[in-house]
Write an enzyme that holds these catalytic residues in place. Structure first.
Site, PDB file in Angstrom:
ATOM      1  CG  ASP A   1      -2.242   5.292  -3.844  1.00 26.87           C
ATOM      2  OD1 ASP A   1      -3.426   5.637  -3.709  1.00 26.87           O
ATOM      3  OD2 ASP A   1      -1.656   5.250  -4.944  1.00 26.87           O
TER       4      ASP A   1
ATOM      5  CE  LYS B   1      -4.751   9.911   0.965  1.00 26.70           C
ATOM      6  NZ  LYS B   1      -3.738   9.151   0.207  1.00 26.70           N
TER       7      LYS B   1
ATOM      8  N   GLY C   1      -8.528   6.898  -4.341  1.00 28.87           N
ATOM      9  CA  GLY C   1      -9.015   5.536  -4.117  1.00 28.87           C
ATOM     10  C   GLY C   1      -8.591   5.167  -2.715  1.00 28.87           C
ATOM     11  CG  HIS C   2      -9.108   7.428   0.225  1.00 33.59           C
ATOM     12  ND1 HIS C   2      -9.413   8.567   0.919  1.00 33.59           N
ATOM     13  CD2 HIS C   2      -8.148   7.785  -0.663  1.00 33.59           C
ATOM     14  CE1 HIS C   2      -8.678   9.574   0.465  1.00 33.59           C
ATOM     15  NE2 HIS C   2      -7.909   9.118  -0.514  1.00 33.59           N
TER      16      HIS C   2
HETATM   17  P1  GDP Z   1      -5.108   5.644   0.379  1.00 37.14           P
HETATM   18  O1  GDP Z   1      -5.395   6.146  -0.975  1.00 37.14           O
HETATM   19  O2  GDP Z   1      -4.091   6.462   1.093  1.00 37.14           O
HETATM   20  O3  GDP Z   1      -6.333   5.432   1.218  1.00 37.14           O
HETATM   21  O4  GDP Z   1      -4.439   4.207   0.184  1.00 37.14           O
HETATM   22  P2  GDP Z   1      -4.924   3.057  -0.848  1.00 37.14           P
HETATM   23  O5  GDP Z   1      -6.171   2.444  -0.351  1.00 37.14           O
HETATM   24  O6  GDP Z   1      -4.917   3.568  -2.238  1.00 37.14           O
HETATM   25  O7  GDP Z   1      -3.699   2.067  -0.772  1.00 37.14           O
HETATM   26  C1  GDP Z   1      -3.327   1.443   0.405  1.00 37.14           C
HETATM   27  C2  GDP Z   1      -3.375  -0.074   0.183  1.00 37.14           C
HETATM   28  O8  GDP Z   1      -2.651  -0.713   1.217  1.00 37.14           O
HETATM   29  C3  GDP Z   1      -4.784  -0.630   0.270  1.00 37.14           C
HETATM   30  O9  GDP Z   1      -4.853  -1.769  -0.548  1.00 37.14           O
HETATM   31  C4  GDP Z   1      -4.914  -1.016   1.734  1.00 37.14           C
HETATM   32  O10 GDP Z   1      -5.866  -2.059   1.953  1.00 37.14           O
HETATM   33  C5  GDP Z   1      -3.523  -1.502   2.024  1.00 37.14           C
HETATM   34  N1  GDP Z   1      -3.058  -1.248   3.400  1.00 37.14           N
HETATM   35  C6  GDP Z   1      -3.277  -0.163   4.193  1.00 37.14           C
HETATM   36  N2  GDP Z   1      -2.609  -0.287   5.355  1.00 37.14           N
HETATM   37  C7  GDP Z   1      -1.944  -1.466   5.295  1.00 37.14           C
HETATM   38  C8  GDP Z   1      -1.045  -2.142   6.177  1.00 37.14           C
HETATM   39  O11 GDP Z   1      -0.715  -1.676   7.268  1.00 37.14           O
HETATM   40  N3  GDP Z   1      -0.540  -3.344   5.739  1.00 37.14           N
HETATM   41  C9  GDP Z   1      -0.876  -3.892   4.538  1.00 37.14           C
HETATM   42  N4  GDP Z   1      -0.327  -5.067   4.202  1.00 37.14           N
HETATM   43  N5  GDP Z   1      -1.719  -3.283   3.691  1.00 37.14           N
HETATM   44  C10 GDP Z   1      -2.245  -2.092   4.062  1.00 37.14           C
HETATM   45  P1  IMO Z   2      -5.263   8.747  -3.169  1.00 38.11           P
HETATM   46  O1  IMO Z   2      -6.222   9.717  -2.498  1.00 38.11           O
HETATM   47  C1  IMO Z   2      -1.907   8.297  -5.902  1.00 38.11           C
HETATM   48  C2  IMO Z   2      -1.660  11.164  -9.217  1.00 38.11           C
HETATM   49  C3  IMO Z   2      -1.832  10.636 -10.618  1.00 38.11           C
HETATM   50  C4  IMO Z   2      -0.945  11.601 -11.378  1.00 38.11           C
HETATM   51  C5  IMO Z   2      -1.179  12.934 -10.660  1.00 38.11           C
HETATM   52  C6  IMO Z   2      -2.204  13.823 -11.326  1.00 38.11           C
HETATM   53  O2  IMO Z   2      -5.827   7.410  -3.412  1.00 38.11           O
HETATM   54  O3  IMO Z   2      -3.968   8.751  -2.448  1.00 38.11           O
HETATM   55  P2  IMO Z   2      -4.856  13.708 -11.500  1.00 38.11           P
HETATM   56  O4  IMO Z   2      -5.754  12.650 -12.051  1.00 38.11           O
HETATM   57  O5  IMO Z   2      -5.088  13.997 -10.059  1.00 38.11           O
HETATM   58  O6  IMO Z   2      -4.810  14.939 -12.336  1.00 38.11           O
HETATM   59  O7  IMO Z   2      -3.370  13.084 -11.621  1.00 38.11           O
HETATM   60  O8  IMO Z   2      -1.628  12.573  -9.349  1.00 38.11           O
HETATM   61  N1  IMO Z   2      -2.758  10.840  -8.281  1.00 38.11           N
HETATM   62  C7  IMO Z   2      -2.672   9.925  -7.300  1.00 38.11           C
HETATM   63  N2  IMO Z   2      -1.682   9.086  -6.977  1.00 38.11           N
HETATM   64  N3  IMO Z   2      -3.030   8.336  -5.157  1.00 38.11           N
HETATM   65  C8  IMO Z   2      -4.009   9.203  -5.446  1.00 38.11           C
HETATM   66  O9  IMO Z   2      -5.076   9.399  -4.636  1.00 38.11           O
HETATM   67  C9  IMO Z   2      -3.887  10.026  -6.589  1.00 38.11           C
HETATM   68  N4  IMO Z   2      -4.670  10.959  -7.171  1.00 38.11           N
HETATM   69  C10 IMO Z   2      -3.968  11.461  -8.192  1.00 38.11           C
HETATM   70  O10 IMO Z   2      -1.387   9.304 -10.722  1.00 38.11           O
HETATM   71  O11 IMO Z   2       0.411  11.261 -11.188  1.00 38.11           O
HETATM   72 MG    MG Z   3      -5.335   5.485  -2.955  1.00 38.02          MG
END
Ligand code: GDP
Ligand code: IMO
Ligand code: MG
Length: 432
Positions: free
Chosen positions: A15, A18, A42-43
Site C-alpha cells: 500500500d 504503487k 488493491g492498487h
Molecule cells: P498500492 O497498493 O501500493 O497501490 O497502494 P494503495 O492504493 O493500496 O494505497 C495507497 C492509497 O494512498 C490510495 O488510496 C491512494 O489513492 C493514496 N495515495 C497514493 N499516493 C498518494 C499521495 O501522494 N498523497 C495522498 N494523500 N494519497 C496518496
Molecule cells: P498491495 O499490492 C498490504 C498482507 C495481508 C496479510 C499478509 C498475508 O495493495 O500493496 P495474504 O492474503 O496475501 O495471504 O495475506 O499480507 N497483504 C497486504 N498488505 N497490501 C497488500 O497488497 C497486501 N496483500 C497482502 O494483510 O498481512
Molecule cells: Mg494496496
C-alpha cells in the site's frame, strides 16, 4: 523515463502507492505486467477525482493502447478478474487485444478461499500468535497447490477433460482436510467444475503465452514495466516471515513470474510511503498506537483497498528502507503521501533499532528478531503548509525538502518522484 525494462516494487508492507506510480509511468510504457500475488492486492489510481482500484488487472489499464499482462507468477481469481473487467469505467473497447492472461497462471478456486479462512480460524483457536491476518483471498493455499504440483492453471479452465481429472484429485485431497482437520463442510465437485468451465469460457479470449508476449515486447525495444504487488517486507523469502504473503514481491520475482532474463532489468523503482503502514499481523517496530498513528490513518485515509481494514500506522523506518533498497537493488525511489505529513506537530524517523540492549542498523528479516526491535528515532522539523498544490521540488517548504534530502542521503537512493496527493496531477517529477 529510464530504461526500457523496469521493475516497480513496494519498499514497505504494501500500500505504498504503487498503483498511482504505475499510472504515472504508464503514459510512456507500452506493456505493464503483474508478475506475482493475486487479488490480495488493491492498487488505487485516481484520475480526475475518480478512484479506480485494481486487484488483478495491471494499473496501466486506464491508458489506451497499453498491453496489460497477467503473468504466470500471478494467482488468478477468475471471479475477481471478470468483475474487474466488467466494471472497468470507461470500458475499453479494445480490451480483447489489450489484456493477456498467462495460460500458466494458477487459478484461485473457491476451496482455496475456504482453506484460507479455515486455516486462520485454526491458528486463532490453537495458537493465536500465529494468525497472519490474511486478506482471505485464497492466496497462500493456491500457492501451496502450485508448489505441490496439484494446482489448476488457467489453461485447464478451457480444457474440460484435464480440468475434471485435476479437480477431482485436488478435491479428494482437500475435503478430508476441510472436514477432519478444520471441522468444515466439504466442497462440492460438480458446482466447482461447472463454475470453472464458465470462467474458462469468459477468459479464453485473453489467454496467451505471456512469456512470449513479454519477450517479443522487450525484443521490439518497447518500454515494459513490471508492477509489483504487496511489498518487500511481505515477500515470502525476504519479508517478516511467517507474517508475509505467498509470493516473491521483490524485483527478482519478475524474472520468474513474468519470464525475463535478470540482465534485462534496466531500472528498479522502489515505492516508499513518507511514513509506514501495515495491514494484518506481524512485527512493525515503528507502529504508533496513539495519537500519531491515529492522525496518519485519518489524514492518509489508511484503510485497506481490498478488505477495508484500518491500517496500522507509524513513522518512516530507515532500517527497513535500507534493507528494501538492498534486496531489490533499487535505483530510484518514488516517495508518496508526503502531503499527509503536513501539519504534524512532530516528525520522526527510525534510524536504527535497539535489540537486546544493542544498537542494530541492519534489518533482521525474521519476525522473531524484529519483534524485539525498539526503534531509535531522530527528530526532524515538521512543516505546517499544505503542499498538495506544489508542482516542483523547489516549491516545497524547506522542512519538507530537508526530509526528502535526508531520505536520499540515508538510503543512498535518489527520490525521482514525490506524491503530494492521490490524483494523477498531484505529482512532482524530478528527472523520473
Ligand atoms: P498500492 O497498493 O501500493 O497501490 O497502494 P494503495 O492504493 O493500496 O494505497 C495507497 C492509497 O494512498 C490510495 O488510496 C491512494 O489513492 C493514496 N495515495 C497514493 N499516493 C498518494 C499521495 O501522494 N498523497 C495522498 N494523500 N494519497 C496518496
Ligand atoms: P498491495 O499490492 C498490504 C498482507 C495481508 C496479510 C499478509 C498475508 O495493495 O500493496 P495474504 O492474503 O496475501 O495471504 O495475506 O499480507 N497483504 C497486504 N498488505 N497490501 C497488500 O497488497 C497486501 N496483500 C497482502 O494483510 O498481512
Ligand atoms: Mg494496496
Amino acid at each position: 523515463m529510464g530504461a526500457a525494462v523496469q521493475a516497480l516494487v513496494g519498499a514497505q508492507w504494501g500500500d505504498e502507492g504503487k498503483g498511482r506510480v504505475v499510472d504515472a509511468l504508464a503514459k510512456e510504457v507500452g506493456v505493464v505486467v503483474r508478475y506475482q500475488g493475486g487479488a490480495n492486492a488493491g492498487h488505487t489510481v485516481v484520475v480526475g477525482g475518480k478512484k479506480h482500484v485494481f486487484h488483478l488487472l495491471p494499473s496501466g489499464m486506464l491508458y489506451p493502447n497499453r498491453l496489460c499482462v497477467i503473468g504466470n507468477g500471478v494467482v488468478l481469481d477468475p471471479e475477481q478478474l471478470i468483475k474487474e473487467i466488467n466494471e472497468l469505467d470507461p470500458a475499453p473497447g479494445d480490451i480483447g487485444t489489450r489484456l493477456a492472461v498467462s495460460r500458466a497462471a494458477h487459478v484461485v478456486m473457491p476451496c482455496h478461499k475456504r482453506l484460507d479462512a479455515a486455516s486462520e480460524a485454526f491458528r486463532k483457536k490453537n495458537d493465536p500468535g500465529s494468525v497472519i491476518g490474511t486478506t482471505g483471498r485464497g492466496i497462500g493455499p493456491c500457492y501451496v497447490d502450485k508448489y505441490n504440483r496439484t494446482g489448476i492453471r488457467a489453461e485447464d479452465l478451457v480444457s474440460p477433460e484435464s480440468l475434471e481429472k485435476k479437480l477431482r484429485l485436488n478435491i479428494s485431497e482437500k475435503n478430508p482436510v476441510l472436514e477432519k482437520i478444520y471441522g468444515e463442510p466439504p466442497v462440492d465437485f460438480e458446482s466447482m467444475y461447472r463454475q470453472a468451465l464458465e470462467w474458462g469460457a469468459f477468459i479464453e479470449p485473453y489467454l496467451s503465452d505471456s512469456s512470449l508476449e513479454i519477450a517479443s515486447a522487450v525484443e521490439r525495444g518497447e518500454y515494459v514495466l513490471f508492477e509489483g504487488a504487496q511489498g518487500t517486507l511481505l515477500d515470502v523469502d525476504h519479508g517478516t516471515y511467517p507474517f508475509v504473503t505467498g509470493s516473491n514481491c521483490v524485483a527478482g520475482g519478475c524474472c520468474t513470474g513474468g519470464a525475463l532474463g535478470p540482465g534485462r532489468i534496466g531500472r528498479v523503482i522502489g515505492v516508499v510511503k513518507a511514513y509506514c503502514t501495515r495491514v494484518g499481523e506481524g512485527p512493525f517496530p515503528t507502529e504508533d498506537r496513539g495519537k500519531v498513528g491515529e492522525r496518519l490513518r485519518e489524514k492518509g485515509g489508511e484503510f485497506g483497498a481490498t478488505t477495508g481494514r484500518p491500517r496500522r500506522c507509524g513513522w518512516l523506518d530507515m532500517t527497513a528502507l535500507r534493507y528494501a533498497v538492498m534486496v531489490n537493488g533499487m535505483d530510484v525511489l518514488a516517495l508518496t503521501k508526503l502531503d499527509v505529513l503536513s501539519g504534524m506537530d512532530e516528525l520522526k524517523v527510525c534510524v536504527e533499532y535497539e535489540i537486546n540492549g544493542k544498537r542494530v542498523s541492519v534489518f533482521p528479516n525474521s519476525a522473531y528478531a524484529l519483534e524485539k526491535a525498539k526503534p531509535v528515532y531522530e527528530s526532524f522539523a515538521p512543516w505546517k503548509e499544505d503542499i498538495s498544490r506544489c508542482g516542483s521540488f523547489e516549491e516545497l517548504p524547506s522542512a519538507a525538502r530537508d526530509y526528502v534530502s535526508y531520505i536520499e542521503r540515508a538510503s543512498g537512493v535518489r527520490v525521482g518522484l514525490i506524491g503530494v496527493g492521490p490524483g494523477r496531477e498531484d505529482t512532482i517529477y524530478r528527472d523520473f
